[in-house]
Design a protein around this motif. Structure first.
Motif, PDB file in Angstrom:
ATOM      1  N   THR A  10       0.830  -1.204   0.000  1.00 34.46           N
ATOM      2  CA  THR A  10       0.000   0.000   0.000  1.00 34.46           C
ATOM      3  C   THR A  10       0.863   1.252   0.000  1.00 34.46           C
ATOM      4  O   THR A  10       0.609   2.200  -0.758  1.00 34.46           O
ATOM      5  CB  THR A  10      -0.949   0.004   1.215  1.00 34.46           C
ATOM      6  N   LEU A  11       1.886   1.263   0.847  1.00 32.75           N
ATOM      7  CA  LEU A  11       2.778   2.419   0.905  1.00 32.75           C
ATOM      8  C   LEU A  11       3.499   2.624  -0.423  1.00 32.75           C
ATOM      9  O   LEU A  11       3.607   3.746  -0.915  1.00 32.75           O
ATOM     10  CB  LEU A  11       3.791   2.249   2.040  1.00 32.75           C
ATOM     11  N   LYS A  12       3.967   1.537  -1.015  1.00 37.93           N
ATOM     12  CA  LYS A  12       4.687   1.629  -2.290  1.00 37.93           C
ATOM     13  C   LYS A  12       3.780   2.191  -3.388  1.00 37.93           C
ATOM     14  O   LYS A  12       4.207   3.027  -4.182  1.00 37.93           O
ATOM     15  CB  LYS A  12       5.222   0.257  -2.695  1.00 37.93           C
ATOM     16  N   GLU A  13       2.542   1.733  -3.419  1.00 39.44           N
ATOM     17  CA  GLU A  13       1.585   2.221  -4.419  1.00 39.44           C
ATOM     18  C   GLU A  13       1.331   3.722  -4.281  1.00 39.44           C
ATOM     19  O   GLU A  13       0.970   4.379  -5.246  1.00 39.44           O
ATOM     20  CB  GLU A  13       0.260   1.465  -4.293  1.00 39.44           C
ATOM     21  N   ARG A  14       1.520   4.240  -3.081  1.00 40.92           N
ATOM     22  CA  ARG A  14       1.286   5.663  -2.821  1.00 40.92           C
ATOM     23  C   ARG A  14       2.583   6.469  -2.814  1.00 40.92           C
ATOM     24  O   ARG A  14       2.585   7.630  -2.425  1.00 40.92           O
ATOM     25  CB  ARG A  14       0.588   5.831  -1.475  1.00 40.92           C
ATOM     26  N   ASP A  15       3.666   5.822  -3.226  1.00 45.42           N
ATOM     27  CA  ASP A  15       4.987   6.466  -3.206  1.00 45.42           C
ATOM     28  C   ASP A  15       5.320   6.994  -1.811  1.00 45.42           C
ATOM     29  O   ASP A  15       5.811   8.118  -1.661  1.00 45.42           O
ATOM     30  CB  ASP A  15       5.080   7.595  -4.240  1.00 45.42           C
ATOM     31  N   MET A  16       5.013   6.196  -0.813  1.00 46.38           N
ATOM     32  CA  MET A  16       5.286   6.544   0.572  1.00 46.38           C
ATOM     33  C   MET A  16       6.299   5.554   1.148  1.00 46.38           C
ATOM     34  O   MET A  16       6.482   4.462   0.609  1.00 46.38           O
ATOM     35  CB  MET A  16       4.006   6.491   1.417  1.00 46.38           C
ATOM     36  N   ASP A  20       7.019   7.557   6.781  1.00 46.94           N
ATOM     37  CA  ASP A  20       5.945   8.536   6.656  1.00 46.94           C
ATOM     38  C   ASP A  20       4.874   8.339   7.735  1.00 46.94           C
ATOM     39  O   ASP A  20       4.037   9.216   7.942  1.00 46.94           O
ATOM     40  CB  ASP A  20       5.300   8.475   5.274  1.00 46.94           C
ATOM     41  N   LEU A  21       4.913   7.199   8.413  1.00 48.71           N
ATOM     42  CA  LEU A  21       3.950   6.912   9.474  1.00 48.71           C
ATOM     43  C   LEU A  21       4.432   7.364  10.846  1.00 48.71           C
ATOM     44  O   LEU A  21       3.713   7.227  11.827  1.00 48.71           O
ATOM     45  CB  LEU A  21       3.638   5.404   9.512  1.00 48.71           C
ATOM     46  N   VAL A  47      -3.329   3.366  11.532  1.00 46.99           N
ATOM     47  CA  VAL A  47      -2.710   3.303  10.209  1.00 46.99           C
ATOM     48  C   VAL A  47      -3.788   3.245   9.130  1.00 46.99           C
ATOM     49  O   VAL A  47      -3.710   3.954   8.122  1.00 46.99           O
ATOM     50  CB  VAL A  47      -1.744   2.105  10.101  1.00 46.99           C
ATOM     51  N   CYS A  48      -4.800   2.412   9.343  1.00 46.51           N
ATOM     52  CA  CYS A  48      -5.894   2.303   8.372  1.00 46.51           C
ATOM     53  C   CYS A  48      -6.602   3.637   8.168  1.00 46.51           C
ATOM     54  O   CYS A  48      -6.893   4.023   7.039  1.00 46.51           O
ATOM     55  CB  CYS A  48      -6.900   1.249   8.831  1.00 46.51           C
ATOM     56  N   ILE A  49      -6.864   4.323   9.264  1.00 43.40           N
ATOM     57  CA  ILE A  49      -7.554   5.619   9.172  1.00 43.40           C
ATOM     58  C   ILE A  49      -6.670   6.637   8.468  1.00 43.40           C
ATOM     59  O   ILE A  49      -7.128   7.375   7.590  1.00 43.40           O
ATOM     60  CB  ILE A  49      -7.983   6.098  10.570  1.00 43.40           C
ATOM     61  N   TYR A  50      -5.402   6.678   8.831  1.00 42.92           N
ATOM     62  CA  TYR A  50      -4.478   7.629   8.217  1.00 42.92           C
ATOM     63  C   TYR A  50      -4.361   7.404   6.709  1.00 42.92           C
ATOM     64  O   TYR A  50      -4.372   8.352   5.931  1.00 42.92           O
ATOM     65  CB  TYR A  50      -3.110   7.510   8.876  1.00 42.92           C
ATOM     66  N   LEU A  51      -4.262   6.138   6.309  1.00 40.07           N
ATOM     67  CA  LEU A  51      -4.120   5.813   4.886  1.00 40.07           C
ATOM     68  C   LEU A  51      -5.472   5.718   4.177  1.00 40.07           C
ATOM     69  O   LEU A  51      -5.513   5.601   2.952  1.00 40.07           O
ATOM     70  CB  LEU A  51      -3.357   4.493   4.720  1.00 40.07           C
ATOM     71  N   VAL A  53      -7.704   3.193   4.283  1.00 39.20           N
ATOM     72  CA  VAL A  53      -7.772   1.874   3.647  1.00 39.20           C
ATOM     73  C   VAL A  53      -8.403   0.876   4.612  1.00 39.20           C
ATOM     74  O   VAL A  53      -8.383   1.076   5.823  1.00 39.20           O
ATOM     75  CB  VAL A  53      -6.367   1.356   3.240  1.00 39.20           C
ATOM     76  N   PRO A  54      -8.944  -0.235   4.081  1.00 36.92           N
ATOM     77  CA  PRO A  54      -9.443  -1.293   4.960  1.00 36.92           C
ATOM     78  C   PRO A  54      -8.265  -2.052   5.580  1.00 36.92           C
ATOM     79  O   PRO A  54      -7.135  -1.988   5.082  1.00 36.92           O
ATOM     80  CB  PRO A  54     -10.243  -2.192   4.017  1.00 36.92           C
ATOM     81  N   ILE A  55      -8.540  -2.775   6.626  1.00 33.37           N
ATOM     82  CA  ILE A  55      -7.499  -3.497   7.355  1.00 33.37           C
ATOM     83  C   ILE A  55      -6.749  -4.491   6.459  1.00 33.37           C
ATOM     84  O   ILE A  55      -5.565  -4.745   6.666  1.00 33.37           O
ATOM     85  CB  ILE A  55      -8.088  -4.189   8.608  1.00 33.37           C
ATOM     86  N   GLU A  56      -7.404  -5.008   5.443  1.00 36.05           N
ATOM     87  CA  GLU A  56      -6.772  -5.966   4.530  1.00 36.05           C
ATOM     88  C   GLU A  56      -5.618  -5.348   3.756  1.00 36.05           C
ATOM     89  O   GLU A  56      -4.771  -6.062   3.216  1.00 36.05           O
ATOM     90  CB  GLU A  56      -7.796  -6.534   3.531  1.00 36.05           C
ATOM     91  N   ASP A  57      -5.584  -4.023   3.686  1.00 32.93           N
ATOM     92  CA  ASP A  57      -4.490  -3.331   2.999  1.00 32.93           C
ATOM     93  C   ASP A  57      -3.323  -3.044   3.935  1.00 32.93           C
ATOM     94  O   ASP A  57      -2.345  -2.415   3.537  1.00 32.93           O
ATOM     95  CB  ASP A  57      -4.979  -2.021   2.387  1.00 32.93           C
ATOM     96  N   VAL A  58      -3.437  -3.531   5.170  1.00 35.49           N
ATOM     97  CA  VAL A  58      -2.383  -3.304   6.161  1.00 35.49           C
ATOM     98  C   VAL A  58      -1.822  -4.624   6.692  1.00 35.49           C
ATOM     99  O   VAL A  58      -0.616  -4.773   6.841  1.00 35.49           O
ATOM    100  CB  VAL A  58      -2.893  -2.425   7.329  1.00 35.49           C
ATOM    101  N   VAL A  59      -2.694  -5.578   6.990  1.00 35.42           N
ATOM    102  CA  VAL A  59      -2.237  -6.857   7.546  1.00 35.42           C
ATOM    103  C   VAL A  59      -2.869  -8.030   6.815  1.00 35.42           C
ATOM    104  O   VAL A  59      -3.939  -7.902   6.192  1.00 35.42           O
ATOM    105  CB  VAL A  59      -2.555  -6.996   9.049  1.00 35.42           C
ATOM    106  N   LYS A  60      -2.190  -9.161   6.917  1.00 34.67           N
ATOM    107  CA  LYS A  60      -2.696 -10.410   6.357  1.00 34.67           C
ATOM    108  C   LYS A  60      -2.321 -11.511   7.328  1.00 34.67           C
ATOM    109  O   LYS A  60      -1.198 -11.553   7.842  1.00 34.67           O
ATOM    110  CB  LYS A  60      -2.065 -10.680   4.990  1.00 34.67           C
ATOM    111  N   ILE A  61      -3.248 -12.400   7.588  1.00 36.56           N
ATOM    112  CA  ILE A  61      -2.973 -13.553   8.446  1.00 36.56           C
ATOM    113  C   ILE A  61      -2.699 -14.745   7.551  1.00 36.56           C
ATOM    114  O   ILE A  61      -3.493 -15.055   6.654  1.00 36.56           O
ATOM    115  CB  ILE A  61      -4.141 -13.825   9.394  1.00 36.56           C
ATOM    116  N   THR A  62      -1.555 -15.381   7.776  1.00 36.37           N
ATOM    117  CA  THR A  62      -1.154 -16.534   6.976  1.00 36.37           C
ATOM    118  C   THR A  62      -0.863 -17.726   7.873  1.00 36.37           C
ATOM    119  O   THR A  62      -0.573 -17.565   9.058  1.00 36.37           O
ATOM    120  CB  THR A  62       0.107 -16.214   6.148  1.00 36.37           C
TER     121      THR A  62
END
Length: 64
Positions: A10-16, A20-21, A47-51, A53-62
């Motif tokens: 997500t950060l890369k897509e936004r050139d961040m 920046d956090l 982080v989600c609110i600042y960006l 984005v939904p939580i899926e754009d920040v974390v993933k459970i594997t």
């Protein structure tokens, strides 16, 4: 296992950068993201609110 790869993407897509956090979650917490440590849900929420984005754009459970 929790992965923060979606956040980095997500950060890369936004050139961040992760740094920046700093103003949102602080330097120490950004370092924890870099190291893949567990984060509190309220931190992830910030982080989600600042960006905006939904939580899926920040974390993933594997599975390990």
């Amino acid at each position: 296992m929790i992965s923060y790869k979606p956040l980095f993407k997500t950060l890369k897509e936004r050139d961040m950068l992760l740094r920046d956090l700093y103003e949102v979650i602080g330097h120490d917490t950004v370092t924890k993201f870099k190291k893949g440590h567990s984060m509190r849900l309220d931190t992830i929420e910030k982080v989600c609110i600042y960006l905006d984005v939904p939580i899926e754009d920040v974390v993933k459970i594997t599975k390990d």
